[in-house]
Design a protein around this motif. Structure first.
Motif, PDB file in Angstrom:
ATOM      1  N   LEU A  12       0.838  -1.205   0.000  1.00 10.84           N
ATOM      2  CA  LEU A  12       0.000   0.000   0.000  1.00 10.84           C
ATOM      3  C   LEU A  12       0.871   1.252   0.000  1.00 10.84           C
ATOM      4  O   LEU A  12       0.612   2.199  -0.737  1.00 10.84           O
ATOM      5  CB  LEU A  12      -0.862   0.049   1.267  1.00 10.84           C
ATOM      6  N   GLU A  13       1.905   1.215   0.826  1.00 13.73           N
ATOM      7  CA  GLU A  13       2.800   2.377   0.920  1.00 13.73           C
ATOM      8  C   GLU A  13       3.489   2.645  -0.412  1.00 13.73           C
ATOM      9  O   GLU A  13       3.587   3.777  -0.866  1.00 13.73           O
ATOM     10  CB  GLU A  13       3.842   2.153   2.029  1.00 13.73           C
ATOM     11  N   ARG A  14       3.937   1.562  -1.044  1.00 12.22           N
ATOM     12  CA  ARG A  14       4.645   1.714  -2.314  1.00 12.22           C
ATOM     13  C   ARG A  14       3.710   2.285  -3.379  1.00 12.22           C
ATOM     14  O   ARG A  14       4.051   3.222  -4.110  1.00 12.22           O
ATOM     15  CB  ARG A  14       5.203   0.357  -2.758  1.00 12.22           C
ATOM     16  N   GLU A  15       2.509   1.738  -3.454  1.00  8.85           N
ATOM     17  CA  GLU A  15       1.530   2.193  -4.448  1.00  8.85           C
ATOM     18  C   GLU A  15       1.148   3.651  -4.231  1.00  8.85           C
ATOM     19  O   GLU A  15       1.040   4.439  -5.176  1.00  8.85           O
ATOM     20  CB  GLU A  15       0.272   1.316  -4.369  1.00  8.85           C
ATOM     21  N   LEU A  16       0.932   3.981  -2.987  1.00 10.61           N
ATOM     22  CA  LEU A  16       0.508   5.340  -2.659  1.00 10.61           C
ATOM     23  C   LEU A  16       1.610   6.346  -2.993  1.00 10.61           C
ATOM     24  O   LEU A  16       1.353   7.434  -3.495  1.00 10.61           O
ATOM     25  CB  LEU A  16       0.160   5.407  -1.171  1.00 10.61           C
ATOM     26  N   ALA A  24       8.123   9.538   0.607  1.00  9.52           N
ATOM     27  CA  ALA A  24       7.939   8.547   1.677  1.00  9.52           C
ATOM     28  C   ALA A  24       6.510   8.572   2.203  1.00  9.52           C
ATOM     29  O   ALA A  24       5.905   9.636   2.344  1.00  9.52           O
ATOM     30  CB  ALA A  24       8.920   8.826   2.816  1.00  9.52           C
ATOM     31  N   VAL A  25       5.977   7.377   2.435  1.00  9.06           N
ATOM     32  CA  VAL A  25       4.609   7.231   2.948  1.00  9.06           C
ATOM     33  C   VAL A  25       4.606   6.150   4.028  1.00  9.06           C
ATOM     34  O   VAL A  25       5.277   5.128   3.875  1.00  9.06           O
ATOM     35  CB  VAL A  25       3.644   6.808   1.809  1.00  9.06           C
ATOM     36  N   ARG A  26       3.897   6.393   5.104  1.00  6.55           N
ATOM     37  CA  ARG A  26       3.662   5.338   6.095  1.00  6.55           C
ATOM     38  C   ARG A  26       2.154   5.153   6.211  1.00  6.55           C
ATOM     39  O   ARG A  26       1.422   6.135   6.315  1.00  6.55           O
ATOM     40  CB  ARG A  26       4.185   5.738   7.481  1.00  6.55           C
ATOM     41  N   VAL A  27       1.739   3.902   6.205  1.00  4.40           N
ATOM     42  CA  VAL A  27       0.319   3.609   6.343  1.00  4.40           C
ATOM     43  C   VAL A  27       0.115   2.788   7.609  1.00  4.40           C
ATOM     44  O   VAL A  27       0.658   1.689   7.737  1.00  4.40           O
ATOM     45  CB  VAL A  27      -0.208   2.832   5.112  1.00  4.40           C
ATOM     46  N   VAL A  28      -0.643   3.312   8.560  1.00  4.42           N
ATOM     47  CA  VAL A  28      -0.956   2.537   9.767  1.00  4.42           C
ATOM     48  C   VAL A  28      -2.236   1.737   9.500  1.00  4.42           C
ATOM     49  O   VAL A  28      -3.035   2.102   8.634  1.00  4.42           O
ATOM     50  CB  VAL A  28      -1.121   3.427  11.030  1.00  4.42           C
ATOM     51  N   HIS A 238       7.554  15.567   2.470  1.00  4.58           N
ATOM     52  CA  HIS A 238       8.624  14.562   2.476  1.00  4.58           C
ATOM     53  C   HIS A 238       8.105  13.255   3.027  1.00  4.58           C
ATOM     54  O   HIS A 238       8.601  12.187   2.679  1.00  4.58           O
ATOM     55  CB  HIS A 238       9.790  15.028   3.341  1.00  4.58           C
ATOM     56  N   MET A 239       7.133  13.348   3.935  1.00  6.78           N
ATOM     57  CA  MET A 239       6.555  12.153   4.543  1.00  6.78           C
ATOM     58  C   MET A 239       5.053  12.351   4.715  1.00  6.78           C
ATOM     59  O   MET A 239       4.614  13.376   5.243  1.00  6.78           O
ATOM     60  CB  MET A 239       7.212  11.915   5.914  1.00  6.78           C
ATOM     61  N   LEU A 240       4.278  11.375   4.241  1.00  7.48           N
ATOM     62  CA  LEU A 240       2.834  11.366   4.505  1.00  7.48           C
ATOM     63  C   LEU A 240       2.544  10.185   5.419  1.00  7.48           C
ATOM     64  O   LEU A 240       2.886   9.045   5.097  1.00  7.48           O
ATOM     65  CB  LEU A 240       2.038  11.208   3.200  1.00  7.48           C
ATOM     66  N   GLU A 244      -4.897   2.908   6.552  1.00  5.12           N
ATOM     67  CA  GLU A 244      -5.337   2.004   5.490  1.00  5.12           C
ATOM     68  C   GLU A 244      -6.636   2.458   4.843  1.00  5.12           C
ATOM     69  O   GLU A 244      -6.816   2.317   3.634  1.00  5.12           O
ATOM     70  CB  GLU A 244      -5.605   0.641   6.123  1.00  5.12           C
ATOM     71  N   GLY A 245      -7.548   2.981   5.668  1.00  5.90           N
ATOM     72  CA  GLY A 245      -8.845   3.423   5.154  1.00  5.90           C
ATOM     73  C   GLY A 245      -8.665   4.467   4.061  1.00  5.90           C
ATOM     74  O   GLY A 245      -9.235   4.354   2.968  1.00  5.90           O
ATOM     75  N   ALA A 246      -7.859   5.481   4.350  1.00  9.12           N
ATOM     76  CA  ALA A 246      -7.625   6.542   3.369  1.00  9.12           C
ATOM     77  C   ALA A 246      -6.809   6.012   2.197  1.00  9.12           C
ATOM     78  O   ALA A 246      -7.114   6.305   1.034  1.00  9.12           O
ATOM     79  CB  ALA A 246      -6.909   7.718   4.033  1.00  9.12           C
ATOM     80  N   ALA A 247      -5.772   5.215   2.490  1.00  9.68           N
ATOM     81  CA  ALA A 247      -4.878   4.723   1.439  1.00  9.68           C
ATOM     82  C   ALA A 247      -5.651   3.917   0.390  1.00  9.68           C
ATOM     83  O   ALA A 247      -5.517   4.149  -0.818  1.00  9.68           O
ATOM     84  CB  ALA A 247      -3.767   3.878   2.051  1.00  9.68           C
ATOM     85  N   ARG A 248      -6.487   2.983   0.851  1.00  8.44           N
ATOM     86  CA  ARG A 248      -7.229   2.140  -0.108  1.00  8.44           C
ATOM     87  C   ARG A 248      -8.197   2.967  -0.940  1.00  8.44           C
ATOM     88  O   ARG A 248      -8.370   2.734  -2.139  1.00  8.44           O
ATOM     89  CB  ARG A 248      -7.974   1.030   0.640  1.00  8.44           C
ATOM     90  N   GLU A 249      -8.823   3.936  -0.296  1.00 11.31           N
ATOM     91  CA  GLU A 249      -9.778   4.787  -1.011  1.00 11.31           C
ATOM     92  C   GLU A 249      -9.066   5.651  -2.060  1.00 11.31           C
ATOM     93  O   GLU A 249      -9.562   5.819  -3.175  1.00 11.31           O
ATOM     94  CB  GLU A 249     -10.533   5.651   0.004  1.00 11.31           C
ATOM     95  N   ILE A 250      -7.901   6.166  -1.725  1.00  6.43           N
ATOM     96  CA  ILE A 250      -7.145   6.971  -2.695  1.00  6.43           C
ATOM     97  C   ILE A 250      -6.769   6.095  -3.892  1.00  6.43           C
ATOM     98  O   ILE A 250      -6.942   6.484  -5.051  1.00  6.43           O
ATOM     99  CB  ILE A 250      -5.865   7.584  -2.058  1.00  6.43           C
ATOM    100  N   LEU A 251      -6.298   4.891  -3.610  1.00  6.84           N
ATOM    101  CA  LEU A 251      -5.875   4.004  -4.710  1.00  6.84           C
ATOM    102  C   LEU A 251      -7.053   3.587  -5.578  1.00  6.84           C
ATOM    103  O   LEU A 251      -6.911   3.373  -6.781  1.00  6.84           O
ATOM    104  CB  LEU A 251      -5.129   2.787  -4.152  1.00  6.84           C
ATOM    105  N   ALA A 252      -8.220   3.499  -4.984  1.00  7.93           N
ATOM    106  CA  ALA A 252      -9.410   3.134  -5.759  1.00  7.93           C
ATOM    107  C   ALA A 252      -9.843   4.273  -6.668  1.00  7.93           C
ATOM    108  O   ALA A 252     -10.443   4.060  -7.717  1.00  7.93           O
ATOM    109  CB  ALA A 252     -10.550   2.756  -4.807  1.00  7.93           C
ATOM    110  N   ARG A 253      -9.527   5.503  -6.256  1.00  6.34           N
ATOM    111  CA  ARG A 253     -10.025   6.664  -6.994  1.00  6.34           C
ATOM    112  C   ARG A 253      -9.025   7.283  -7.959  1.00  6.34           C
ATOM    113  O   ARG A 253      -9.411   7.993  -8.867  1.00  6.34           O
ATOM    114  CB  ARG A 253     -10.462   7.739  -5.994  1.00  6.34           C
ATOM    115  N   TYR A 254      -7.742   7.066  -7.722  1.00  6.98           N
ATOM    116  CA  TYR A 254      -6.747   7.733  -8.584  1.00  6.98           C
ATOM    117  C   TYR A 254      -6.008   6.736  -9.461  1.00  6.98           C
ATOM    118  O   TYR A 254      -5.871   5.592  -9.143  1.00  6.98           O
ATOM    119  CB  TYR A 254      -5.755   8.531  -7.739  1.00  6.98           C
TER     120      TYR A 254
END
Ligand code: BG6
Length: 254
Positions: A12-16, A24-28, A238-240, A244-254
């Motif tokens: 998820l982090e890599r995709e985002l 850099a992205v961290r997904v909790v 530099h870091m977001l 997971e909730g936001a990450a999956r939704e962003i990937l579904a939409r963009y």
């Protein structure tokens, strides 16, 4: 990182990172909209990153909001020395515990640092903005704030944030018309990260972020997906730190 790999968050982090063009992205795990405890994890993860980048002599700016408040609350004790914590901007007339000033003082205590308070209304008329910026005391503080080397900022949903700031209905209509979805630092952005509206405020402006060593964005919850994507495109932190909730939704939409 092992945990991240096991439950697929590393993917998820890599995709985002790729989709938003970030370094850099961290997904909790979890979704803040379903579980309020996720805010503590967002705070903890951002605080840990802050600890990594923090150096002696840094000026650290923080915005207001409940998420950045969680960063301060979860900051591990670390004292590199000679740190100054500043609010990124004036207050927004929010509950005291979520104002940038309060968060700056709270974070400073944990870092055994100095802090600066900036008591200026967040929304000013053009006239008031000009005359306040000319006040020597205010100008001096502004200068310190704009020297920040690190900033930790929250992200808001444009319309929700405009209401929270009590923008008049006609201004909210303008935001809607222009397709505002995300907000940060008093700027409102559309889906592609273009600025569509800006408040007259004293404090950090978007232009001040470009020279900083670390811009750390922290926000979660599926409902903030559009806002996070818009702000990430505009600000390119530099870091977001998100969930997971936001990450999956962003990937579904963009
Ligand atoms: C505000 C910041 O105080 O908090 C905004 O000034 C940010 O820039 C907002 O969008 C986010 O708040 P929360 O409570 O959703 O983290």
């Amino acid at each position: 990182e092992v945990m991240g790999i096991l439950d697929g968050r590393a993917d998820l982090e890599r995709e985002l990172r790729r989709v938003l063009g970030l370094r850099a992205v961290r997904v909790v795990s979890g979704d803040l909209d379903e579980n309020p405890e996720v805010k503590g994890d967002l705070g903890f993860t951002a605080a840990r990153f802050l600890r990594e980048v923090l150096r002696r002599g840094d000026v650290v700016a923080v915005t207001g909001g409940t998420t950045v408040a969680a960063v301060a609350a979860r900051m591990p004790p670390v004292h590199p020395g000679n740190i100054l914590v500043v609010p990124a901007r004036g207050g927004v007339g929010e509950r005291m515990e979520y104002q940038a000033n309060t968060i700056a003082a709270d974070l400073a205590e944990r870092l055994r640092a100095e802090y600066l308070l900036f008591h200026v209304p967040d929304r000013l008329s053009e006239e008031a903005y000009r005359s306040l910026a000319g006040e020597p005391q205010i100008a001096e503080k502004l200068q310190l704030i704009r020297q920040a080397s690190i900033v930790v900022h929250g992200i808001g949903q444009a319309i929700a944030m405009a209401r929270r700031r009590r923008l008049p209905p006609e201004e909210i209509a303008v935001l809607e018309e222009r397709g505002a979805v995300g907000e940060a630092f008093g700027y409102y952005f559309d889906r592609d990260g273009r600025i569509v509206y800006q408040q007259h405020t004293l404090g950090l402006g978007l232009g001040d972020l470009s020279g900083m060593r670390a811009v750390i964005a922290v926000a979660g919850g599926r409902g903030k997906a559009g806002a996070i994507a818009a702000v990430a495109k505009a600000v390119a932190p530099h870091m977001l730190v998100t969930d997971e909730g936001a990450a999956r939704e962003i990937l579904a939409r963009y």
